[in-house]
Structure formats: C-alpha cells, structure tokens
Design a protein around this motif. Structure first.
Motif, PDB file in Angstrom:
ATOM      1  N   LEU A  44       6.530   4.625   2.561  1.00 56.23           N
ATOM      2  CA  LEU A  44       7.966   4.537   2.273  1.00 56.23           C
ATOM      3  C   LEU A  44       8.474   3.101   2.363  1.00 56.23           C
ATOM      4  O   LEU A  44       9.317   2.686   1.568  1.00 56.23           O
ATOM      5  N   LYS A  45       7.970   2.332   3.312  1.00 55.97           N
ATOM      6  CA  LYS A  45       8.382   0.930   3.425  1.00 55.97           C
ATOM      7  C   LYS A  45       7.893   0.106   2.240  1.00 55.97           C
ATOM      8  O   LYS A  45       8.626  -0.726   1.705  1.00 55.97           O
ATOM      9  N   GLU A  46       6.649   0.324   1.829  1.00 61.05           N
ATOM     10  CA  GLU A  46       6.063  -0.474   0.758  1.00 61.05           C
ATOM     11  C   GLU A  46       6.551  -0.080  -0.627  1.00 61.05           C
ATOM     12  O   GLU A  46       6.798  -0.932  -1.469  1.00 61.05           O
ATOM     13  N   ILE A  47       6.666   1.219  -0.874  1.00 55.63           N
ATOM     14  CA  ILE A  47       6.976   1.701  -2.218  1.00 55.63           C
ATOM     15  C   ILE A  47       8.397   2.246  -2.319  1.00 55.63           C
ATOM     16  O   ILE A  47       9.056   2.115  -3.339  1.00 55.63           O
ATOM     17  N   GLY A  48       8.883   2.861  -1.252  1.00 51.43           N
ATOM     18  CA  GLY A  48      10.243   3.394  -1.249  1.00 51.43           C
ATOM     19  C   GLY A  48      10.347   4.836  -1.700  1.00 51.43           C
ATOM     20  O   GLY A  48      11.431   5.410  -1.699  1.00 51.43           O
ATOM     21  N   ALA A  49       9.225   5.426  -2.097  1.00 50.58           N
ATOM     22  CA  ALA A  49       9.239   6.821  -2.548  1.00 50.58           C
ATOM     23  C   ALA A  49       7.837   7.396  -2.431  1.00 50.58           C
ATOM     24  O   ALA A  49       6.848   6.664  -2.424  1.00 50.58           O
ATOM     25  N   LEU A  50       7.781   8.720  -2.337  1.00 54.25           N
ATOM     26  CA  LEU A  50       6.497   9.418  -2.330  1.00 54.25           C
ATOM     27  C   LEU A  50       6.729  10.852  -2.749  1.00 54.25           C
ATOM     28  O   LEU A  50       7.850  11.325  -2.805  1.00 54.25           O
ATOM     29  N   LEU A  51       5.662  11.513  -3.075  1.00 51.23           N
ATOM     30  CA  LEU A  51       5.706  12.938  -3.400  1.00 51.23           C
ATOM     31  C   LEU A  51       5.177  13.708  -2.206  1.00 51.23           C
ATOM     32  O   LEU A  51       4.254  13.264  -1.528  1.00 51.23           O
ATOM     33  N   VAL A  52       5.779  14.857  -1.943  1.00 52.03           N
ATOM     34  CA  VAL A  52       5.360  15.691  -0.823  1.00 52.03           C
ATOM     35  C   VAL A  52       4.851  17.013  -1.362  1.00 52.03           C
ATOM     36  O   VAL A  52       5.546  17.699  -2.112  1.00 52.03           O
ATOM     37  N   ASN A  53       3.626  17.365  -0.978  1.00 52.75           N
ATOM     38  CA  ASN A  53       3.052  18.652  -1.338  1.00 52.75           C
ATOM     39  C   ASN A  53       3.147  19.555  -0.114  1.00 52.75           C
ATOM     40  O   ASN A  53       2.499  19.305   0.896  1.00 52.75           O
ATOM     41  N   ASP A  54       3.978  20.573  -0.202  1.00 58.37           N
ATOM     42  CA  ASP A  54       4.170  21.516   0.908  1.00 58.37           C
ATOM     43  C   ASP A  54       3.572  22.859   0.505  1.00 58.37           C
ATOM     44  O   ASP A  54       4.090  23.533  -0.384  1.00 58.37           O
TER      45      ASP A  54
END
Length: 81
Positions: A44-54
């Motif tokens: 999150l710090k490096e890219i600012g976004a991510l995908l979450v697989n729940d």
C-alpha cells in the motif's frame, strides 16, 4: 499497471489457529500474522492500491459491491456539478 493480489485465506488460517494455543504458539502465530500485515502495508505504501481475494465472498457479492461503488461515484459527481 497490474495490482498485487493479497489472498486473505492466509490471514484467516492464521487467526483460526489462535484459539486455545499456548503463549509460545500464540507468539509464533502473531509473528506470522505481523509478517503478512507488513507485506500488505508495504504494498500500500509503494503502490497505493491492491486487490484482495477473500475466499468467504461469492462473485455476486463482488458484483454488488462494485455496483454500489459505481452508484456512489456517479451520485458524488452529479451532486458536485
């Protein structure tokens, strides 16, 4: 840009192991959990976004969430105009 995917299954497995463990086992589990959280924090710090697989969510839940977010975005744009 391709976003990194965080799989919550690893988090869920670790938290399910916390019930009734000794202090040493709990510390080990806590360390593994902190490592996973640290990885998410770094992304999150490096890219600012991510995908979450729940694994607990069904595809229809994902579709509902995206529809809701799209409606809020459209309403927000219309009210700002």
């Amino acid at each position: 840009m391709k976003l990194p995917v965080i799989d919550l299954e690893s988090y869920l497995k670790i938290t399910s192991q916390l019930d009734g463990d000794s202090a040493k086992e709990a510390a080990d589990i806590g360390a593994r959990f902190n490592k996973l959280c640290g990885e998410m924090n770094r992304v999150l710090k490096e890219i600012g976004a991510l995908l979450v697989n729940d694994p607990r969510c069904m595809a229809k839940d994902n579709d509902w969430f995206l529809d809701m977010m799209e409606k809020k975005l459209v309403l927000g744009i219309k009210s700002a105009a």
